[in-house]
Design an enzyme around this catalytic site. Structure first.
Site, PDB file in Angstrom:
ATOM      1  N   ASP A 234     102.400 -25.643  31.451  1.00 33.87           N
ATOM      2  CA  ASP A 234     103.253 -25.907  32.590  1.00 33.87           C
ATOM      3  C   ASP A 234     104.388 -24.883  32.577  1.00 33.87           C
ATOM      4  OD1 ASP A 234     104.187 -27.459  34.851  1.00 33.87           O
ATOM      5  OD2 ASP A 234     105.747 -28.220  33.530  1.00 33.87           O
TER       6      ASP A 234
ATOM      7  N   ASP B 187     107.827 -24.988  34.898  1.00 31.08           N
ATOM      8  CA  ASP B 187     109.166 -25.556  35.032  1.00 31.08           C
ATOM      9  C   ASP B 187     109.433 -26.542  33.901  1.00 31.08           C
ATOM     10  OD1 ASP B 187     109.924 -24.318  37.535  1.00 31.08           O
ATOM     11  OD2 ASP B 187     108.459 -25.611  38.492  1.00 31.08           O
TER      12      ASP B 187
END
Length: 342
Positions: free
Chosen positions: A26, A28
């Site tokens: 991922d 963010d």
């Protein structure tokens, strides 16, 4: 912890970057927050890559194109090619293309990342409900998204066209804090129409399918900061996961996690890719990790011992998740977590 058991974190004698061939990262809250890299992210990813691990960047944020994301990563010191980036825009575009004829018009409510993904799949993005779209695609359009875009979506959906959403993350982390995400915008359209979108992003299967197709991963490790997207997505895909505590999940949320939100491994940040993971073992009615023993006393979690704070958290996960079984752990964890000073 393997997919067969979710009542304690798993140990690994092998360095994670060697035990798994591909990290599905991922972005963010894991690699960056806004325009700054997360602490230790750049060096850790470089070391994992130099050790032979393939790095793939998997994001529910549909605003930017893979080229833009790759340029952002490279600017932070993380070399990346556009092909290393997989977005929920790509996942939802494939989902639509599987159901719509080539050249079909799609009303796009989102940014260039979603428009580009729609075009890549041979569909034609349009801007208005009056342009005779046969579907609506909604993705994060950034903080300056005009309110009228939601109205266009509502007008088209009210006419009966199918509605697709890239993802339903309610929030998105940034350099200044937590902001509303695409899920909040989806709720606006849902309230106006009473309709339900078909969703592609994490934690749902279309995103996992898109990621596997584009990376060719055989032994993937999902790495994320969110229980309800990253970790649940790994659970749905039947693969292992590493939760890092650099984003939205804190210790209390982790301890209360239901089975599909329980990660295989837990670490402070991406340095966890470069180490093994200590074993969490049941012992005398409690759970032991490193120098810590965690147990349930009355209606609260208790922690005894000393040592690395992460080992204490792992032991607490063993006690909390074993107590909760297949449900939610409602035990008071405040005093135990305070001892760790995470």
């Amino acid at each position: 912890m393997s997919q067969k058991s979710r009542n304690r974190p798993s140990g690994s004698s092998a360095v994670l970057s060697r035990a798994y061939d591909t990290a599905l990262l991922d972005l963010d809250g894991v690699v960056y927050a806004g325009d700054r890299a997360i602490v230790h992210a750049v060096d850790s990813l470089a070391a994992a890559r130099d050790g032979g691990m393939h790095l793939a960047y998997v994001t529910n944020n549909a605003l930017r194109t893979p080229d833009t994301v790759a340029a952002h990563l490279t600017g932070l010191g993380v070399p990346a090619e556009p092909g290393d980036v997989i977005t929920s825009a790509q996942a939802v575009a494939r989902l639509m293309a599987d159901q719509l004829p080539a050249g079909a018009r799609v009303l796009v409510v989102g940014g260039e990342g979603l428009r580009s993904a729609v075009r890549e799949r041979g569909l034609v993005p349009v801007e208005s409900a009056d342009d005779e779209p046969v579907a609506v695609a909604q993705g994060y359009g950034g903080p300056d998204m005009a309110w009228g875009r939601f109205a266009e979506a509502a007008y088209a959906i009210a006419r009966g066209v199918p509605w697709f959403a890239s993802n339903t993350d309610l929030t998105i982390p940034g350099a200044r804090g937590i902001a509303p995400g695409n899920g909040a915008a989806v709720e606006v359209v849902r309230i106006a129409t009473g309709a339900e979108p078909r969703v592609a992003g994490k934690p749902l299967p279309p995103m996992h399918r898109e990621t596997v197709l584009r990376t060719g991963a055989e032994r993937p490790l999902v790495v994320g900061d969110r229980l309800d997207t990253d970790i649940e997505g790994a659970f749905n895909g039947g693969v292992d996961s590493l939760l890092v505590l650099t984003g939205v999940t804190d210790a209390a949320r982790l301890l209360a996690a239901v089975p599909e939100h329980r990660p295989t491994y837990v670490d402070a940040d991406l340095r966890g890719l470069l180490t093994g993971q200590p074993e969490v073992a049941a012992s005398g009615g409690g759970f032991v990790c490193g120098g810590w023993t965690a147990s349930v006393r009355g209606d609260a979690l208790a922690l005894d011992g000393e040592g690395d704070a992460l080992d204490g958290l792992r032991a607490l996960c063993g006690a909390a998740w074993s107590y909760a079984g297949e449900g939610f752990c409602g035990l008071d964890s405040g005093k135990a977590v305070a001892r760790l000073r995470l």
